[in-house]
Every structure is written in structure tokens, then in C-alpha cells.
Design an enzyme around this catalytic site. Structure first.
Site, PDB file in Angstrom:
ATOM      1  N   SER A  31     -15.321   7.238  -1.787  1.00 51.32           N
ATOM      2  CA  SER A  31     -16.474   6.709  -2.522  1.00 51.32           C
ATOM      3  C   SER A  31     -16.569   7.374  -3.899  1.00 51.32           C
ATOM      4  CB  SER A  31     -17.751   6.894  -1.694  1.00 51.32           C
ATOM      5  OG  SER A  31     -18.823   6.155  -2.243  1.00 51.32           O
ATOM      6  N   HIS A 131     -21.231  -0.348  -0.741  1.00 54.86           N
ATOM      7  CA  HIS A 131     -19.896  -0.829  -0.374  1.00 54.86           C
ATOM      8  C   HIS A 131     -19.973  -2.125   0.435  1.00 54.86           C
ATOM      9  CE1 HIS A 131     -18.024   2.701  -2.049  1.00 54.86           C
ATOM     10  NE2 HIS A 131     -18.827   3.475  -1.356  1.00 54.86           N
TER      11      HIS A 131
END
Length: 235
Positions: A31, A131
Site C-alpha cells: 500500500s 483499494h
């Protein structure tokens, strides 16, 4: 802001590793960590990375309205069938064979995690469905900013979250980063790449050892090390 602070700490640790003459064979980040990996590979400088981190964190924080839940210990086939049957939930973080994070609308995430036979389902204290397609508006704004940023070719092959195959071309890495907000973090496949590349030690940079734990449980023959502070480098 937590994300810019983490970026500063982790890039300073990267610089300290470089000063000691240490060289990675591959780089990857989970991430937020993908931007640190891009810096470590020489794709952009620290100022550019910090500016992108600030923009990314601001855009993601403004895109609220979703939910995320971690699920542990499940049948992969059952999970994928439940997700495929609900168009408002996705696997946001595919962390390992037995640990994923679901992301989507609160109702859809609750429905899938409730129906899935698993050891544990842990709702996460987050402000949005990160996401996932719920980030489409934020991702479009981030892509517009990225378009004006120059990405150099990487000095070290990088495994991106949206496509964990080794890549060095700057434009390809930029496109992969554009996709990161709305696509899942494919960390399970990233760990597979470590094994395929015969990596002997994975060095986790930054606070904590979550990724090291995943690698220990998933990658036979790959050792781990944590660099959390300058003291870990003997400084």
C-alpha cells in the site's frame, strides 16, 4: 499526518542502508509502502514522494463511506465465490493464503464476512473502502497529478501492488501506481516472487513486523530482518 510521517522515517532508513553499501535485488511495498519502494529504486526523489504521499492520503481520506474487514482462516474457493456474487465488495489486500482484507459497502462487507466460514473476521477502523472501486474518484484525481510527475526507470526491479511482476520502466511503474487505489494489494503473489527469485533475506523497513510475519509463514527458505530505527543499523 501519519502517512507522510511514515514516508519520511522509512526513506531516511533507506538512505542509511544505502550509505552502508547495502543493495537490494528486488523492492516492494504494501500500500503506502509502494511509494517508499519507488523512492528506494530511484524512480523519484524524496520531495516528490512526500508530495505524492500527502496528495494520496488527502484524497483517500476524503473518499469515505465504505468499510473494510480482515478475515483469517478460510477456504479460498468459498471466499472467491462469495465475493464474485456481490458486486459491492472486493478483496482489497490479498495478504497470504489465509489472510485477506475485504473492502466495499458496509452492507456488502458485512454480508460476505458473515457468510464466510472463517476463524476470525475483524472489522477495521478505517474511513473508507480503500483499494476498491469506491476509490475511483480519488484515483482519477491522483492519476491527474501523477501525469505531471516524471518517473525515472528503476535502478532495482520493483514489484507493484497491482501487478507484482518485476518492472523497471518508469512509465509502467507510474501506470501501476495509478491503479493501486482501486485495485487490490496482491501481497500473496508478491511473496511468491520472492521465492521464485531465490531471495534469501527480506528486509522490512519501518515500524512493526507484520510483513515479516507473513513472509515467515508463507515463504519457506526466506529469512527476515526488521529495520525500524537507526539503532537497527548500528547508528
Amino acid at each position: 499526518n501519519t502517512q507522510p510521517a511514515l514516508f519520511v522515517v522509512e526513506t531516511l532508513l533507506v538512505d542509511a542502508l544505502r550509505a552502508q553499501g547495502r543493495q537490494a535485488q528486488l523492492v516492494a511495498g504494501h500500500s503506502l509502502g509502494e511509494l517508499v519502494a519507488l523512492y528506494a529504486a530511484g524512480v523519484f526523489d524524496a520531495y516528490t514522494g512526500l508530495r505524492l504521499i500527502h496528495s494520496r492520503s488527502t484524497l483517500m481520506a476524503s473518499a469515505g463511506g465504505g468499510a473494510m474487514t480482515a478475515v483469517i482462516g478460510f477456504d479460498r474457493g468459498e471466499l472467491e465465490a462469495l465475493v464474485a456474487a456481490n458486486d459491492e465488495v472486493v478483496i482489497a489486500n490479498d495478504n497470504s493464503s489465509g489472510q485477506v482484507v475485504l473492502s466495499g459497502s458496509p452492507a456488502a462487507v458485512a454480508a460476505v464476512s458473515g457468510a464466510l466460514r472463517c476463524k476470525r473476521a475483524l472489522p477495521l477502523a478505517v474511513s473508507g473502502a480503500f483499494h476498491s472501486p469506491f476509490m475511483a474518484e480519488a484515483a482519477a484525481a491522483f492519476a491527474a497529478e501523477l501525469a505531471a510527475v516524471s518517473f525515472a526507470d528503476a535502478a532495482i526491479p520493483l514489484l507493484s501492488n497491482s501487478d507484482p511482476s518485476p518492472e523497471t520502466k518508469g512509465e509502467a511503474l507510474k501506470q501501476r501506481l495509478c491503479q493501486q487505489m482501486t485495485s487490490g494489494v496482491r501481497w500473496r503473489e508478491t511473496m511468491d516472487q520472492l521465492t521464485q527469485a531465490a531471495i534469501d533475506t527480506a528486509v522490512e523497513i519501518g515500524p512493526g513486523s507484520v510483513l515479516s510475519g507473513l513472509i515467515k509463514r508463507s515463504c519457506q527458505g526466506v529469512g527476515t530482518a526488521q529495520i525500524s530505527t537507526s539503532a537497527d543499523l548500528g547508528l
